[in-house]
Design a protein around this motif. Structure first.
Motif, PDB file in Angstrom:
ATOM      1  N   PHE A   1      50.936  33.505  -6.690  1.00  0.00           N
ATOM      2  CA  PHE A   1      50.594  33.346  -5.464  1.00  0.00           C
ATOM      3  C   PHE A   1      50.180  34.525  -4.367  1.00  0.00           C
ATOM      4  CE2 PHE A   1      49.798  29.832  -1.649  1.00  0.00           C
ATOM      5  CZ  PHE A   1      49.011  29.858  -2.419  1.00  0.00           C
TER       6      PHE A   1
ATOM      7  N   LEU B   1      54.550  28.818   5.602  1.00  0.00           N
ATOM      8  CA  LEU B   1      53.446  28.182   5.845  1.00  0.00           C
ATOM      9  C   LEU B   1      51.898  28.270   5.597  1.00  0.00           C
ATOM     10  CD1 LEU B   1      54.388  25.426   3.978  1.00  0.00           C
ATOM     11  CD2 LEU B   1      54.309  24.542   6.123  1.00  0.00           C
TER      12      LEU B   1
ATOM     13  N   LEU C   1      45.914  37.417  -2.588  1.00  0.00           N
ATOM     14  CA  LEU C   1      46.751  37.275  -0.398  1.00  0.00           C
ATOM     15  C   LEU C   1      45.866  35.353  -0.974  1.00  0.00           C
ATOM     16  CD1 LEU C   1      46.286  39.584   1.221  1.00  0.00           C
ATOM     17  CD2 LEU C   1      48.247  39.054  -0.035  1.00  0.00           C
ATOM     18  N   PRO C   2      47.181  34.824  -0.457  1.00  0.00           N
ATOM     19  CA  PRO C   2      46.769  33.198  -0.573  1.00  0.00           C
ATOM     20  C   PRO C   2      45.064  32.295   0.312  1.00  0.00           C
ATOM     21  CG  PRO C   2      48.761  33.901   0.091  1.00  0.00           C
ATOM     22  CD  PRO C   2      49.377  34.630   0.168  1.00  0.00           C
ATOM     23  N   ASP C   3      44.971  33.314   1.025  1.00  0.00           N
ATOM     24  CA  ASP C   3      43.423  32.236   1.181  1.00  0.00           C
ATOM     25  C   ASP C   3      42.507  33.241   0.587  1.00  0.00           C
ATOM     26  OD1 ASP C   3      43.662  35.406   1.941  1.00  0.00           O
ATOM     27  OD2 ASP C   3      42.417  35.829   4.176  1.00  0.00           O
TER      28      ASP C   3
ATOM     29  N   LYS D   1      61.847  25.417   3.846  1.00  0.00           N
ATOM     30  CA  LYS D   1      60.663  25.515   4.916  1.00  0.00           C
ATOM     31  C   LYS D   1      58.964  24.887   4.863  1.00  0.00           C
ATOM     32  CE  LYS D   1      63.462  28.546   8.544  1.00  0.00           C
ATOM     33  NZ  LYS D   1      63.410  30.138   8.961  1.00  0.00           N
ATOM     34  N   ASN D   2      58.950  24.133   3.953  1.00  0.00           N
ATOM     35  CA  ASN D   2      57.506  23.299   3.634  1.00  0.00           C
ATOM     36  C   ASN D   2      56.775  22.863   4.281  1.00  0.00           C
ATOM     37  OD1 ASN D   2      59.501  21.358   2.832  1.00  0.00           O
ATOM     38  ND2 ASN D   2      59.499  22.100   0.322  1.00  0.00           N
ATOM     39  N   VAL D   3      56.707  22.404   5.311  1.00  0.00           N
ATOM     40  CA  VAL D   3      56.424  21.479   6.820  1.00  0.00           C
ATOM     41  C   VAL D   3      56.793  22.279   7.610  1.00  0.00           C
ATOM     42  CG1 VAL D   3      56.935  19.487   5.841  1.00  0.00           C
ATOM     43  CG2 VAL D   3      58.579  20.180   7.615  1.00  0.00           C
TER      44      VAL D   3
ATOM     45  N   GLN E   1      50.264  30.965   5.842  1.00  0.00           N
ATOM     46  CA  GLN E   1      49.336  32.016   5.210  1.00  0.00           C
ATOM     47  C   GLN E   1      49.866  31.521   3.913  1.00  0.00           C
ATOM     48  OE1 GLN E   1      52.742  35.134   3.230  1.00  0.00           O
ATOM     49  NE2 GLN E   1      50.111  36.483   3.233  1.00  0.00           N
ATOM     50  N   VAL E   2      50.566  30.602   3.202  1.00  0.00           N
ATOM     51  CA  VAL E   2      50.679  29.961   1.980  1.00  0.00           C
ATOM     52  C   VAL E   2      49.627  28.768   2.170  1.00  0.00           C
ATOM     53  CG1 VAL E   2      51.911  27.986   0.616  1.00  0.00           C
ATOM     54  CG2 VAL E   2      52.810  30.077   1.012  1.00  0.00           C
ATOM     55  N   SER E   3      49.592  28.024   3.027  1.00  0.00           N
ATOM     56  CA  SER E   3      47.904  27.348   3.277  1.00  0.00           C
ATOM     57  C   SER E   3      46.723  27.984   3.455  1.00  0.00           C
ATOM     58  CB  SER E   3      48.263  26.085   4.256  1.00  0.00           C
ATOM     59  OG  SER E   3      49.566  25.499   5.029  1.00  0.00           O
ATOM     60  N   GLY E   4      46.374  28.823   3.705  1.00  0.00           N
ATOM     61  CA  GLY E   4      45.655  29.126   3.236  1.00  0.00           C
ATOM     62  C   GLY E   4      45.247  29.387   4.654  1.00  0.00           C
ATOM     63  N   ILE E   5      45.324  29.482   5.645  1.00  0.00           N
ATOM     64  CA  ILE E   5      45.147  29.597   6.817  1.00  0.00           C
ATOM     65  C   ILE E   5      45.088  30.579   7.282  1.00  0.00           C
ATOM     66  CG2 ILE E   5      45.962  29.631   9.489  1.00  0.00           C
ATOM     67  CD1 ILE E   5      47.102  26.704   8.574  1.00  0.00           C
TER      68      ILE E   5
ATOM     69  N   PHE F   1      50.144  25.813  -3.508  1.00  0.00           N
ATOM     70  CA  PHE F   1      51.382  26.101  -3.538  1.00  0.00           C
ATOM     71  C   PHE F   1      52.539  25.842  -2.939  1.00  0.00           C
ATOM     72  CE2 PHE F   1      55.416  29.008  -3.006  1.00  0.00           C
ATOM     73  CZ  PHE F   1      56.096  28.872  -3.868  1.00  0.00           C
TER      74      PHE F   1
ATOM     75  N   ARG G   1      49.725  18.136   1.635  1.00  0.00           N
ATOM     76  CA  ARG G   1      49.255  18.696   2.338  1.00  0.00           C
ATOM     77  C   ARG G   1      49.125  20.489   1.226  1.00  0.00           C
ATOM     78  NH1 ARG G   1      52.409  23.414   1.938  1.00  0.00           N
ATOM     79  NH2 ARG G   1      50.160  24.583   1.118  1.00  0.00           N
TER      80      ARG G   1
ATOM     81  N   PRO H   1      55.589  25.779  -1.025  1.00  0.00           N
ATOM     82  CA  PRO H   1      57.772  26.805  -1.899  1.00  0.00           C
ATOM     83  C   PRO H   1      58.718  25.405  -1.443  1.00  0.00           C
ATOM     84  CG  PRO H   1      56.139  27.241   0.779  1.00  0.00           C
ATOM     85  CD  PRO H   1      55.366  25.769  -0.130  1.00  0.00           C
TER      86      PRO H   1
ATOM     87  N   LEU I   1      52.865  36.506  -2.913  1.00  0.00           N
ATOM     88  CA  LEU I   1      53.446  36.627  -1.495  1.00  0.00           C
ATOM     89  C   LEU I   1      54.302  37.978  -2.222  1.00  0.00           C
ATOM     90  CD1 LEU I   1      54.193  33.077  -1.200  1.00  0.00           C
ATOM     91  CD2 LEU I   1      52.438  34.290  -0.144  1.00  0.00           C
TER      92      LEU I   1
ATOM     93  N   ARG J   1      40.517  22.707  15.021  1.00  0.00           N
ATOM     94  CA  ARG J   1      40.717  23.175  13.656  1.00  0.00           C
ATOM     95  C   ARG J   1      41.573  24.738  14.055  1.00  0.00           C
ATOM     96  NH1 ARG J   1      38.198  26.332  10.311  1.00  0.00           N
ATOM     97  NH2 ARG J   1      38.401  27.106   9.117  1.00  0.00           N
TER      98      ARG J   1
ATOM     99  N   ASN K   1      55.445  28.245  11.734  1.00  0.00           N
ATOM    100  CA  ASN K   1      55.625  28.572  10.536  1.00  0.00           C
ATOM    101  C   ASN K   1      55.034  29.371   9.524  1.00  0.00           C
ATOM    102  OD1 ASN K   1      56.331  28.570   7.686  1.00  0.00           O
ATOM    103  ND2 ASN K   1      57.438  26.486   7.686  1.00  0.00           N
TER     104      ASN K   1
ATOM    105  N   GLY L   1      46.808  21.953   5.226  1.00  0.00           N
ATOM    106  CA  GLY L   1      46.352  21.895   3.804  1.00  0.00           C
ATOM    107  C   GLY L   1      44.437  22.276   3.831  1.00  0.00           C
TER     108      GLY L   1
ATOM    109  N   ILE M   1      41.305  25.713   4.855  1.00  0.00           N
ATOM    110  CA  ILE M   1      39.976  26.968   4.354  1.00  0.00           C
ATOM    111  C   ILE M   1      39.001  25.863   3.826  1.00  0.00           C
ATOM    112  CG2 ILE M   1      41.773  28.206   2.926  1.00  0.00           C
ATOM    113  CD1 ILE M   1      40.987  25.409   0.926  1.00  0.00           C
TER     114      ILE M   1
ATOM    115  N   VAL N   1      43.623  29.944  -2.335  1.00  0.00           N
ATOM    116  CA  VAL N   1      43.398  28.977  -2.053  1.00  0.00           C
ATOM    117  C   VAL N   1      42.263  28.051  -2.370  1.00  0.00           C
ATOM    118  CG1 VAL N   1      44.274  26.853  -0.380  1.00  0.00           C
ATOM    119  CG2 VAL N   1      45.960  28.395  -0.665  1.00  0.00           C
TER     120      VAL N   1
END
Ligand SMILES: Nc1ncnc2c1ncn2[C@@H]1O[C@H](COP(=O)(O)OP(=O)(O)OP(=O)(O)O)[C@@H](O)[C@H]1O
Ligand SMILES: [Mg+2]
Lengths: 334, 234
Positions: free
Chosen positions: B50, A199, B71-73, B87-89, A201-205, B82, B147, B84, B52, A185, A196, B102, B105, B76
Motif C-alpha cells: 500500500f 487513516l 502512494l495510497p491516493d 486505529k482503523n476508524v 492517507q490510507v483512505s486516499g484523502i 486497506f 469505509r 489497518p 506506506l 466533502r 487520524n 472511504g 476519491i 485507492v
C-alpha cells in the motif's frame, strides 16, 4: 441603572469584542494544529499582515476619493482575507512544507514559525514604519448610542459601527465554518485528517489539498481577526504581539484541534480578561452611605490591574489544564 | 493474470529490511490469507503493497500495472483498499462520515454504495449518526470494512480483522468477508486465527522472518503436518 449600563459597556461589549477576536484567532491556530500538528506561532503576525492589507486597500481607495456608507475597512476585508490566504500558502510552501518533507519534528516547525514571526514583523516595519495608524483618518467612526432612559438610565449603551459589524460577521464566519466542516466533502476530509492522519492517507484523502485548504482558512480567519482588532483599536506592526499568547491559551483551553473548543476558549478568555480588569467600585456607588468608610472610598477594586491583563489567560489555562488536561473539549495531544 | 502479484519484495522501515523476498499472487476471485508468527512481517507486507513503507527490491503489480512504491491516493482510485490493524476508524466522526471518507476519491453519487454497506451491516444503519469511537470493537471493525469498501475496490486488504473480537463476532466478520468476496472483490488478509481463516482461504501464505515459508490453498496448508506443527499450534 447607570452602573449596569457601565457594566454592559465595559464588560459585555468589550468582552464580546475581544472574545470574538480571540475566538477567530484561536480557531485558526487550532485548525493548523489539527492538520499539521504544530503550534503556528506566526499566526498573530498573519493577523497583523491581514490588517495591513486591509489598511493599504482602504488607503488606496480613500486617496482616490472613494467612500461607502459602511466603513471601508469592513467592505475591503474580504479582499484582504483572500490576499492573506495567498500569503499563508506562500509561507507554507516556502518554509513549512520543505521542513515537513524532511520529516521535521513539531518543535522544529514551531521554532521555524517563530522565525517567520520575526520576518513578517520586519517586512511590515520595512513598508509601514513603526507608527500607530487608524482606519478612521478619512472617514468618521460612527457610534451607535442605545438610549436607556426607558429603563431609568441616564447614559446610553454605546457600540461603535465596526463593533456592530464585528458581532454580525463573527456569527457569519462561525456558521460558515460549521457548515464547511460538517457538510462539505473537503471539510469532512479536514476533520478526518485531524482525527487520524494515517487513516486519512490510507483512505486516499488528498492530504496535500487538505493542507492547502487549512492554510487558506487560517489566513482568511487571521485577516478577519486582525482587521477587526485594528478597526476597534488601532493598527501597529506589533498588533498581534499582545494577543498571540491569549489566543494560544484559548486554543489550548478549548482543546487543541477542536474548532468549537477554540471558539468557547476565545470567549472564555476574553470575558475573563474584561471581568478581571473591571473596576467593581462602580457597583458600590449606590450604597455608598451605608458602607464602612474604607470600602466606600476604595479606589480601583479590580481583580487585576490592566497592565497585568495577560496573566488572566494563563490563570485560566492553568486551572483548565489541571482539571481537564486535554482542554474543555477533549483535544489532541502532542 | 493475477490481480495482484508481489514479487520478491524487500523492504523495511529505514533500518535493516524486514521483508526479505515476499511472494504473493492472488486473483480477484481469491481469498488470500497470510499467517505467521508475531513479527514475521505480515503487517509490513500489506503496508509495503500500500505504499506506506519503502520497497527497496522486487516489484508489486496490480491489475496489470506496476504499483511499486505508489502512494495510497493513487492506489485507492485504482481499486485497492486497506483496513489497518489498529486505529482503523475516525473516532470523532459519525459512522456515516467514516463511510463517506472511504469514498473521498469518488466524485459520483455514493448513496447506492452507502445503502449496500448498510444492507450488509444493518447495525451500522441504526448507528449512522453516532461517533464511531462510541461503538463496540466488532462494530468498529464493520465501520472499518465498510469505509474500505466505499471506494468500490477490486482488492480489499485487511490486517487482522478479527483481532480482539469475541468468537461470535469473529465468525460474523469472516462471513462478511466471504460474502464480499462472492460479490467480486478480491481479499488479501492477515489473520491470527490462522486455522479458522485458512479453512475458507483459496490461497494461503505462511510467512516467517520476512519470507514465504509455505504457499498453497488454505486446506492444503492446514493438512500439511509441517505447517500444522510449526505454525498452527499442532
Ligand atoms: N513502524 C515500524 N518501524 C520500525 N520497525 C517496525 C515498524 N513496524 C513494525 N516493525 C518491525 O517489523 C517487524 C515485523 O513487524 P510486523 O508488524 O510486520 O509483524 P506482524 O507479522 O504483523 O506481527 P503481528 O502478528 O504482531 O502483527 C517487527 O520486528 C517489528 O518490530
Ligand atoms: Mg501485524
Amino acid at each position: 441603572m447607570d452602573e449596569l449600563i457601565f457594566f454592559i459597556n465595559k464588560v459585555i461589549i468589550s468582552g464580546t469584542v475581544i472574545g470574538s477576536i480571540y475566538a477567530l484567532g484561536a480557531v485558526g491556530v487550532t485548525l493548523v494544529f489539527g492538520i499539521l500538528r504544530f503550534a503556528h506561532f506566526a499566526h498573530g503576525d498573519m493577523m497583523t499582515l491581514g490588517a495591513f492589507f486591509t489598511y493599504s486597500l482602504v488607503a488606496i481607495l480613500a486617496a482616490a476619493g472613494f467612500s461607502l456608507p459602511i466603513p471601508l475597512g469592513i467592505a475591503l476585508m474580504p479582499v484582504a482575507m483572500a490576499l492573506t490566504s495567498v500569503a499563508a500558502l506562500g509561507l507554507d510552501k516556502g518554509f513549512y512544507a520543505p521542513l515537513r518533507r524532511k520529516g521535521a519534528k513539531p518543535v522544529t516547525l514551531l521554532i521555524a514559525s517563530i522565525g517567520v514571526t520575526l520576518m513578517l514583523q520586519g517586512v511590515i516595519r520595512l513598508f509601514y514604519g513603526t507608527s500607530t495608524r487608524t482606519f478612521f483618518e478619512s472617514e468618521p467612526k460612527d457610534i451607535f448610542r442605545i438610549d436607556m432612559s426607558w429603563a431609568g438610565g441616564t447614559r446610553p449603551i454605546t457600540i461603535t459601527e465596526p463593533q456592530a459589524w464585528m458581532f454580525g460577521l463573527v456569527v457569519v464566519a462561525v456558521l460558515a465554518l460549521h457548515f464547511f466542516l460538517t457538510r462539505s466533502r473537503l471539510g469532512k476530509g479536514m476533520r478526518a485528517m485531524s482525527d487520524n492522519p494515517d487513516l486519512a492517507q490510507v483512505s486516499g484523502i488528498n492530504t496535500a489539498l487538505v493542507v492547502r485548504v487549512t492554510w487558506i482558512l487560517a489566513g482568511a480567519l487571521a485577516a478577519m481577526a486582525g482587521t477587526m482588532l485594528a478597526l476597534d483599536v488601532s493598527l501597529k506592526p506589533d498588533l498581534a504581539f499582545n494577543i498571540i499568547l491569549p489566543i494560544f491559551a484559548a486554543a489550548v483551553v478549548g482543546g487543541l484541534g477542536q474548532t468549537y473548543g477554540a471558539i468557547a476558549g476565545g470567549f472564555l478568555v476574553g470575558f475573563a480578561e474584561t471581568l478581571a480588569v473591571f473596576d467593581w467600585t462602580v457597583f458600590l456607588r449606590p450604597f455608598r452611605e451605608n458602607l464602612p468608610e474604607w470600602l466606600a472610598t476604595a479606589q480601583g477594586l479590580s481583580l487585576v490591574p490592566t497592565e497585568y491583563k495577560l496573566t488572566v489567560a494563563f490563570v485560566i489555562l492553568v486551572i483548565v489544564l489541571l482539571v481537564r488536561p486535554t482542554g474543555i473539549f477533549k483535544g489532541l495531544s502532542t | 493474470m493475477a490481480l495482484i502479484e508481489v514479487k520478491d519484495v524487500i523492504g523495511g522501515y529505514g533500518g535493516a529490511p524486514i521483508l526479505n523476498g515476499v511472494n504473493i499472487a492472488i486473483e480477484q476471485s481469491d481469498i488470500g490469507v497470510i499467517v505467521g508468527p508475531n513479527g514475521a512481517g505480515k503487517s509490513t507486507t500489506l503496508k509495503a503493497i500500500f505504499g506506506l513503507l519503502k520497497v527497496t527490491g522486487g516489484s508489486v503489480m496490480f491489475d496489470g500495472q506496476e504499483i511499486t512504491n505508489s502512494l495510497p491516493d493513487k492506489l485507492v482510485p485504482r481499486g485497492l483498499s486497506f483496513v489497518p490493524q489498529e486505529k482503523n476508524v475516525f473516532t470523532s466522526m459519525s459512522v456515516e462520515e467514516n463511510l463517506e471518507m472511504g469514498a473521498f476519491i469518488r466524485r459520483d453519487d455514493i448513496s447506492g454504495t452507502l445503502e449496500e454497506i448498510y444492507a450488509m451491516f444493518p447495525v451500522l444503519a441504526e448507528k449512522r449518526r453516532q461517533p464511531a469511537g462510541e461503538l463496540s470493537g466488532g462494530q468498529r471493525q464493520m465501520v472499518a470494512m465498510g469505509r474500505a469498501l466505499m471506494s468500490k475496490p477490486k482488492l480489499l486488504m485487511l490486517d487482522e480483522p478479527s483481532a480482539g473480537l469475541s468468537p461470535k463476532y469473529v465468525l460474523e466478520i469472516f462471513e462478511h468477508i466471504v460474502s464480499v468476496n462472492k460479490a467480486g472483490v478480491g481479499i488479501l488478509m492477515v489473520e491470527q486465527n490462522a486455522r479458522q481463516a485458512l479453512a475458507f482461504a483459496s490461497r494461503g501464505f505462511v510467512l516467517a522472518s520476512g519470507k514465504n515459508r509455505y504457499t498453497g490453498t488454505g486446506p492444503e496448508l492446514i493438512a500439511d503436518p509441517e505447517v500444522a506443527k510449526s505454525f498452527l499450534g499442532g
